[in-house]
Design a protein around this motif. Structure first.
Motif, PDB file in Angstrom:
ATOM      1  N   LEU A   1       0.831  -1.205   0.000  1.00 39.59           N
ATOM      2  CA  LEU A   1       0.000   0.000   0.000  1.00 39.59           C
ATOM      3  C   LEU A   1       0.866   1.255   0.000  1.00 39.59           C
ATOM      4  O   LEU A   1       0.616   2.201  -0.752  1.00 39.59           O
ATOM      5  CB  LEU A   1      -0.937  -0.003   1.214  1.00 39.59           C
ATOM      6  CG  LEU A   1      -1.918   1.177   1.321  1.00 39.59           C
ATOM      7  CD1 LEU A   1      -2.821   1.212   0.102  1.00 39.59           C
ATOM      8  CD2 LEU A   1      -2.743   1.056   2.592  1.00 39.59           C
ATOM      9  N   ASN A   2       1.918   1.262   0.849  1.00 38.57           N
ATOM     10  CA  ASN A   2       2.815   2.413   0.873  1.00 38.57           C
ATOM     11  C   ASN A   2       3.523   2.591  -0.459  1.00 38.57           C
ATOM     12  O   ASN A   2       3.732   3.703  -0.946  1.00 38.57           O
ATOM     13  CB  ASN A   2       3.838   2.267   1.998  1.00 38.57           C
ATOM     14  CG  ASN A   2       3.222   2.465   3.367  1.00 38.57           C
ATOM     15  OD1 ASN A   2       2.155   3.072   3.490  1.00 38.57           O
ATOM     16  ND2 ASN A   2       3.879   1.961   4.402  1.00 38.57           N
ATOM     17  N   PHE A   3       3.912   1.465  -1.075  1.00 35.87           N
ATOM     18  CA  PHE A   3       4.599   1.523  -2.365  1.00 35.87           C
ATOM     19  C   PHE A   3       3.698   2.159  -3.433  1.00 35.87           C
ATOM     20  O   PHE A   3       4.125   3.032  -4.194  1.00 35.87           O
ATOM     21  CB  PHE A   3       5.000   0.115  -2.810  1.00 35.87           C
ATOM     22  CG  PHE A   3       5.590   0.050  -4.189  1.00 35.87           C
ATOM     23  CD1 PHE A   3       6.914   0.403  -4.402  1.00 35.87           C
ATOM     24  CD2 PHE A   3       4.817  -0.364  -5.264  1.00 35.87           C
ATOM     25  CE1 PHE A   3       7.449   0.354  -5.678  1.00 35.87           C
ATOM     26  CE2 PHE A   3       5.345  -0.408  -6.531  1.00 35.87           C
ATOM     27  CZ  PHE A   3       6.676  -0.052  -6.746  1.00 35.87           C
ATOM     28  N   LEU A   4       2.432   1.737  -3.448  1.00 39.32           N
ATOM     29  CA  LEU A   4       1.502   2.274  -4.437  1.00 39.32           C
ATOM     30  C   LEU A   4       1.240   3.755  -4.206  1.00 39.32           C
ATOM     31  O   LEU A   4       1.188   4.547  -5.148  1.00 39.32           O
ATOM     32  CB  LEU A   4       0.184   1.494  -4.391  1.00 39.32           C
ATOM     33  CG  LEU A   4       0.250   0.043  -4.884  1.00 39.32           C
ATOM     34  CD1 LEU A   4      -1.074  -0.663  -4.632  1.00 39.32           C
ATOM     35  CD2 LEU A   4       0.619  -0.024  -6.360  1.00 39.32           C
ATOM     36  N   ASN A   5       1.075   4.154  -2.956  1.00 39.96           N
ATOM     37  CA  ASN A   5       0.833   5.561  -2.648  1.00 39.96           C
ATOM     38  C   ASN A   5       1.996   6.443  -3.065  1.00 39.96           C
ATOM     39  O   ASN A   5       1.822   7.546  -3.573  1.00 39.96           O
ATOM     40  CB  ASN A   5       0.559   5.743  -1.152  1.00 39.96           C
ATOM     41  CG  ASN A   5      -0.828   5.253  -0.759  1.00 39.96           C
ATOM     42  OD1 ASN A   5      -1.718   5.175  -1.593  1.00 39.96           O
ATOM     43  ND2 ASN A   5      -0.995   4.903   0.504  1.00 39.96           N
TER      44      ASN A   5
ATOM     45  N   PHE B   1     -13.782  17.706  -9.074  1.00 35.15           N
ATOM     46  CA  PHE B   1     -12.496  17.640  -9.773  1.00 35.15           C
ATOM     47  C   PHE B   1     -11.437  18.232  -8.849  1.00 35.15           C
ATOM     48  O   PHE B   1     -11.334  19.428  -8.660  1.00 35.15           O
ATOM     49  CB  PHE B   1     -12.594  18.441 -11.075  1.00 35.15           C
ATOM     50  CG  PHE B   1     -11.474  18.209 -12.046  1.00 35.15           C
ATOM     51  CD1 PHE B   1     -11.246  16.960 -12.585  1.00 35.15           C
ATOM     52  CD2 PHE B   1     -10.657  19.264 -12.439  1.00 35.15           C
ATOM     53  CE1 PHE B   1     -10.230  16.749 -13.510  1.00 35.15           C
ATOM     54  CE2 PHE B   1      -9.635  19.067 -13.356  1.00 35.15           C
ATOM     55  CZ  PHE B   1      -9.420  17.805 -13.887  1.00 35.15           C
ATOM     56  N   LYS B   2     -10.646  17.335  -8.226  1.00 37.08           N
ATOM     57  CA  LYS B   2      -9.745  17.770  -7.164  1.00 37.08           C
ATOM     58  C   LYS B   2      -8.312  17.302  -7.411  1.00 37.08           C
ATOM     59  O   LYS B   2      -8.080  16.266  -8.042  1.00 37.08           O
ATOM     60  CB  LYS B   2     -10.227  17.226  -5.823  1.00 37.08           C
ATOM     61  CG  LYS B   2     -11.632  17.684  -5.438  1.00 37.08           C
ATOM     62  CD  LYS B   2     -12.047  17.134  -4.098  1.00 37.08           C
ATOM     63  CE  LYS B   2     -13.484  17.497  -3.755  1.00 37.08           C
ATOM     64  NZ  LYS B   2     -13.697  18.947  -3.683  1.00 37.08           N
ATOM     65  N   LYS B   3      -7.369  18.074  -6.879  1.00 36.89           N
ATOM     66  CA  LYS B   3      -5.955  17.705  -6.978  1.00 36.89           C
ATOM     67  C   LYS B   3      -5.604  16.767  -5.829  1.00 36.89           C
ATOM     68  O   LYS B   3      -5.842  17.061  -4.668  1.00 36.89           O
ATOM     69  CB  LYS B   3      -5.065  18.948  -6.931  1.00 36.89           C
ATOM     70  CG  LYS B   3      -3.618  18.669  -7.295  1.00 36.89           C
ATOM     71  CD  LYS B   3      -2.808  19.965  -7.395  1.00 36.89           C
ATOM     72  CE  LYS B   3      -1.397  19.685  -7.893  1.00 36.89           C
ATOM     73  NZ  LYS B   3      -0.610  20.947  -8.026  1.00 36.89           N
ATOM     74  N   ALA B   4      -5.047  15.618  -6.179  1.00 41.43           N
ATOM     75  CA  ALA B   4      -4.673  14.622  -5.175  1.00 41.43           C
ATOM     76  C   ALA B   4      -3.707  13.635  -5.811  1.00 41.43           C
ATOM     77  O   ALA B   4      -3.402  13.720  -7.003  1.00 41.43           O
ATOM     78  CB  ALA B   4      -5.914  13.901  -4.657  1.00 41.43           C
ATOM     79  N   LYS B   5      -3.216  12.701  -5.010  1.00 38.39           N
ATOM     80  CA  LYS B   5      -2.394  11.623  -5.544  1.00 38.39           C
ATOM     81  C   LYS B   5      -3.331  10.500  -5.995  1.00 38.39           C
ATOM     82  O   LYS B   5      -3.917   9.802  -5.180  1.00 38.39           O
ATOM     83  CB  LYS B   5      -1.406  11.127  -4.489  1.00 38.39           C
ATOM     84  CG  LYS B   5      -0.214  12.050  -4.286  1.00 38.39           C
ATOM     85  CD  LYS B   5       0.858  11.401  -3.425  1.00 38.39           C
ATOM     86  CE  LYS B   5       2.104  12.284  -3.352  1.00 38.39           C
ATOM     87  NZ  LYS B   5       3.189  11.644  -2.563  1.00 38.39           N
ATOM     88  N   TRP B   6      -3.426  10.349  -7.312  1.00 41.74           N
ATOM     89  CA  TRP B   6      -4.364   9.402  -7.888  1.00 41.74           C
ATOM     90  C   TRP B   6      -3.645   8.195  -8.482  1.00 41.74           C
ATOM     91  O   TRP B   6      -2.539   8.304  -9.003  1.00 41.74           O
ATOM     92  CB  TRP B   6      -5.174  10.058  -9.012  1.00 41.74           C
ATOM     93  CG  TRP B   6      -6.028  11.209  -8.608  1.00 41.74           C
ATOM     94  CD1 TRP B   6      -5.762  12.527  -8.801  1.00 41.74           C
ATOM     95  CD2 TRP B   6      -7.300  11.158  -7.959  1.00 41.74           C
ATOM     96  NE1 TRP B   6      -6.779  13.315  -8.329  1.00 41.74           N
ATOM     97  CE2 TRP B   6      -7.745  12.490  -7.798  1.00 41.74           C
ATOM     98  CE3 TRP B   6      -8.108  10.119  -7.504  1.00 41.74           C
ATOM     99  CZ2 TRP B   6      -8.958  12.802  -7.191  1.00 41.74           C
ATOM    100  CZ3 TRP B   6      -9.317  10.430  -6.915  1.00 41.74           C
ATOM    101  CH2 TRP B   6      -9.737  11.760  -6.766  1.00 41.74           C
TER     102      TRP B   6
END
Length: 323
Positions: A6-10, A89-94
């Motif tokens: 999970l940490n790797f993907l994030n 529509f938001k800025k985030a880590k996707w």
């Protein structure tokens, strides 16, 4: 050191503007069309037409591919205008892909309605549009289920036209009851439905009733039709038959910002316990400040009158005062 996937993907997700909704579901629209989301009717977000398929199984992959291609447009900064102007529509880590299992499906596949709400994106009359085939819609949902593409907590969101007066609504509602799907129903309260009340009492249906006004004058002005008394009569009936489990939603817009006190008082008179504050999607960000006072007045009055309040994600956070 123990490897944490999970940490790797994030860490490998990229930050850009995108939307959670298109990653988790899709929308059935009029004339047997399928669209990317339920917040726009723009042609560029139309995925396809159910009637064009000789094999309905192909729809599953087509929807997934369309949504993934839209995500890539977001990532590259080429998002459609309707996406860029949406408050979701938001800025985030996707991540760069849709969810493999859907969390929601919207049913906005019919046009019949008894009102002409000023904020409604479906208000324009188009003689070329028709109600979609209810049975075809349910067949497509069945295909997603058989392919194990639905989350166990899938929500079927039923919206406009007006569900309570739609000829196929009992077929859809009974289907959802049989499948034990969670259902979110957006209704203006034009008609009382015992089947909807049954679903609410079984804990499967969540009912949002949208009078959007607490006084007859304002109601008629923004709804285009004088159904104020009948609507609130039906709302009270829902409250009485569901032990006030049904929810009343007010979409704040230019026409009702001076009706806040009446909204809350009318809720109290009709045994309403649960309220949602929503926001007109047609309001541009340059005009948000105009709505700060009525939005916060609504929030304050709900607290003072012990109404359980839910604030929609569409209400701009920047105009909500910190308490």
């Amino acid at each position: 050191m123990k490897f944490n996937l999970l940490n790797f993907l994030n860490k490998n997700n990229k930050e850009y503007y995108s939307c959670l909704n298109i990653r988790k579901g899709f929308n059935f629209y009029r004339s047997n069309k399928i669209s990317s989301c339920c917040y726009t009717t723009e042609n560029e977000l139309i995925i396809g037409n159910i009637e064009d398929y000789t094999n309905l199984d192909d729809i599953v992959k087509d929807i997934e591919n369309f949504q993934n291609n839209l995500i890539q447009k977001h990532k590259k900064g080429n998002a459609p205008k309707c996406c860029r102007e949406c408050t979701n529509f938001k800025k985030a880590k996707w991540s760069d892909n849709v969810n493999k299992k859907l969390s929601w499906i919207s049913l906005n596949h019919y046009k019949i309605c008894n009102l002409k709400c000023t904020h409604c994106g479906y208000i324009k009359n188009d003689d070329n549009e028709k109600d979609s085939n209810h049975e075809l819609v349910l067949k497509v949902i069945d295909i997603f289920s058989k392919k194990e593409k639905l989350n166990k907590d899938i929500t079927i969101a039923i919206g406009g036209g007006e569900p309570s007066i739609n000829k196929g609504i009992d077929l859809i509602l009974q289907y959802c009851l049989n499948k034990k799907y969670k259902v979110l129903i957006n209704s203006n309260g034009a008609k009382y439905s015992p089947l909807i009340a049954k679903g609410v009492n079984q804990g499967l249906f969540m009912l949002d009733l949208t009078p959007d006004a607490g006084s007859k004058e304002i109601y008629t002005k923004i709804k285009g039709v004088d159904c104020f008394e009948n609507t609130w009569k039906n709302i009270k009936e829902y409250m009485n038959k569901t032990n006030s489990k049904a929810n009343v939603k007010f979409i704040i817009e230019e026409g009702n910002i001076d009706d806040i006190e009446n909204m809350i008082n009318t809720c109290k008179m009709n045994n309403v316990k649960n309220v949602t504050l929503a926001f007109d999607l047609n309001i541009k960000s340059n005009d948000y400040e105009k709505y700060r006072i009525p939005v916060n007045k609504f929030i304050t009055l709900c607290k003072e009158n012990n109404l359980k309040l839910t604030i929609s994600s569409f209400v701009p956070k920047e105009i909500i005062n910190e308490n």
